[in-house]
Design an enzyme around this catalytic site. Structure first.
Site, PDB file in Angstrom:
ATOM      1  N   ASP A 199       0.865  -1.184   0.000  1.00 32.97           N
ATOM      2  CA  ASP A 199       0.000   0.000   0.000  1.00 32.97           C
ATOM      3  C   ASP A 199       0.900   1.232   0.000  1.00 32.97           C
ATOM      4  O   ASP A 199       1.705   1.419   0.910  1.00 32.97           O
ATOM      5  CB  ASP A 199      -0.903   0.007   1.233  1.00 32.97           C
ATOM      6  CG  ASP A 199      -1.806   1.227   1.286  1.00 32.97           C
ATOM      7  OD1 ASP A 199      -2.615   1.402   0.363  1.00 32.97           O
ATOM      8  OD2 ASP A 199      -1.680   2.021   2.251  1.00 32.97           O
ATOM      9  N   GLU A 205      -1.848  -1.536  -5.878  1.00 36.76           N
ATOM     10  CA  GLU A 205      -3.080  -0.914  -6.350  1.00 36.76           C
ATOM     11  C   GLU A 205      -2.848  -0.260  -7.706  1.00 36.76           C
ATOM     12  O   GLU A 205      -1.785   0.303  -7.966  1.00 36.76           O
ATOM     13  CB  GLU A 205      -3.560   0.148  -5.357  1.00 36.76           C
ATOM     14  CG  GLU A 205      -4.240  -0.405  -4.135  1.00 36.76           C
ATOM     15  CD  GLU A 205      -4.785   0.694  -3.249  1.00 36.76           C
ATOM     16  OE1 GLU A 205      -6.026   0.805  -3.132  1.00 36.76           O
ATOM     17  OE2 GLU A 205      -3.985   1.451  -2.683  1.00 36.76           O
ATOM     18  N   ASP A 217      -3.147   1.638   7.223  1.00 38.87           N
ATOM     19  CA  ASP A 217      -2.306   1.267   6.088  1.00 38.87           C
ATOM     20  C   ASP A 217      -1.980  -0.223   6.089  1.00 38.87           C
ATOM     21  O   ASP A 217      -1.968  -0.865   5.030  1.00 38.87           O
ATOM     22  CB  ASP A 217      -1.013   2.093   6.105  1.00 38.87           C
ATOM     23  CG  ASP A 217      -1.278   3.576   5.953  1.00 38.87           C
ATOM     24  OD1 ASP A 217      -2.281   3.929   5.294  1.00 38.87           O
ATOM     25  OD2 ASP A 217      -0.500   4.395   6.469  1.00 38.87           O
TER      26      ASP A 217
END
Length: 399
Positions: A189, A274, A356
């Site tokens: 992330d 992502e 996170d």
């Protein structure tokens, strides 16, 4: 078993003599001129609904050299000029394939100064590189050795805005081989407070390279702003000074990302990230500087090509997947969650989450699920046309 070696570009700094610098500067100008002339010719043909390819522009180049106005094109090596036409052909191929925008004209002040030489336009012997139209080899600073027995197939010479000269040699590197297969997988992330948060719980600090040199950069930019546009030498000197600060920031950032991505690729077989649209995210004026300094796009690019080199797998999950609001323990989806909320507790199972770390765990879970079962097994965005998880396949090994 047939092995295919990876082609890598080895970039070095060099110090040209005055004659070499003048020759290269002329070559850069001619490359830009030929590219712009060919682009103009192809644009005019496009308006007439005609198609002009590389062969046609190559014939145009021969005709241009015979005119009095463009006779100076004969003073430099013809190979970089032909390579400029090939680059233009590639740009149009990407445009027609809807992978890029329509090619733009090269600017004398803003465009990158570079020239590409193929094997017929340079000589590489005993560790010395001599380009066409030059009597002496380049004085290269060999900061690292080339692969043993390597022979460059392409040489690219460039000069950055800070005035530094670089030469890039494209060679086959037999040392790049697939790494031993491991079962390790990690979800990643990206963020601003921490550059990366891994599903293992590890947080990697954000160096904030631009912030460290912000005062020095602001001072150099103020000095540049005071120079009048007619004050050529002084303005050019101030511009190079500002460019050197930018170069210092860029070099530190790239070095950090190289070390980070190499470590992640070596330690993990599967890496899940992502699929962020950084181009749209930097439109936020409050976060644009911080996002640009974090260089998320460059991080992803490095991760993907290194994974391809070493036989690893990179999976990018849908950017609309609610990784931060989904409980990684029980799967409960929480409502809205502002950015200032860094920790939260699940109402269903009572698990306390670091925002996170929880997001990285969810990214890993959905990435592995999409890899095994397909992209339709996770919560989809409600807006029609939502993107599915994308998977980068490892390089195929030929028997």
């Amino acid at each position: 078993m047939k092995t295919s070696h990876v082609k890598r570009a080895f970039k070095y700094r060099f110090c040209p003599t005055d004659a070499q610098a003048a020759e290269l500067s002329r070559t850069f100008g001619c490359v830009r001129k030929v590219y712009n002339l060919a682009l103009a010719a192809r644009t005019e043909a496009w308006a007439r609904q005609e198609r002009v390819n590389y062969n046609a522009t190559s014939a145009m180049l021969t005709a241009w050299k015979k005119t009095g106005e463009l006779a100076y094109l004969n003073d430099v090596s013809s190979v970089p000029l032909q390579q400029a036409l090939r680059h233009l052909q590639t740009a149009f191929t990407n445009f027609f394939g809807k992978r890029a925008k329509y090619p733009r004209f090269k600017s004398r002040k803003k465009s990158r100064k570079s020239a590409e030489y193929t094997t017929s336009a340079f000589r590489f012997r005993d560790g010395k590189l001599t380009l066409a139209k030059m009597a002496e080899p380049l004085d290269i600073v060999w900061s690292r050795p080339l692969p043993e027995g390597a022979s460059p197939s392409t040489v690219t010479v460039s000069q950055d805005p800070a005035g530094r000269w670089f030469v890039s040699l494209l060679c086959e590197d037999p040392t790049v081989q697939p790494l031993p297969v491991t079962r390790a997988a990690v979800g990643i992330d990206v963020g601003l407070d921490h550059l990366l948060t891994l599903s293992t719980g590890e947080k990697i600090a954000n160096p904030r390279h631009e912030r460290r040199d912000r005062a020095r950069l602001a001072r150099a930019q103020r000095q540049l702003a005071r120079k009048t546009r007619g004050d050529g030498a002084n303005r050019a000197k101030a511009r190079r000074k500002a460019a050197r600060v930018y170069a210092r920031i860029t070099d530190r950032r790239r070095d950090h990302l190289h070390k980070l991505t190499t470590r992640l690729v070596r330690e993990n077989q599967t890496l899940v990230i992502e699929d962020l649209t950084v181009r749209n995210m930097v439109k936020n004026r409050s976060l644009a500087r911080a996002i640009s300094d974090a260089a998320w796009s460059e991080f992803r690019s490095m991760l993907e090509y290194k994974a391809q080199w070493y036989g690893r797998e990179v999976i990018a999950v849908d950017r609309w997947f609610p990784s931060s609001r989904l409980c990684s323990a029980c799967g409960t989806l929480r409502g809205g969650m502002p950015l200032n909320v860094r920790t939260w507790t699940c109402d269903s199972c009572g698990t306390a989450h670091d925002r996170d770390v929880n997001a990285a765990k969810n990214i890993l879970a959905v990435g592995l699920t999409a890899s095994v079962c397909g992209a339709g097994v996770r919560p989809q965005r409600s807006t029609p046309g939502g993107q599915s998880a994308m998977k980068q396949k490892p390089p195929r090994r030929e028997p």
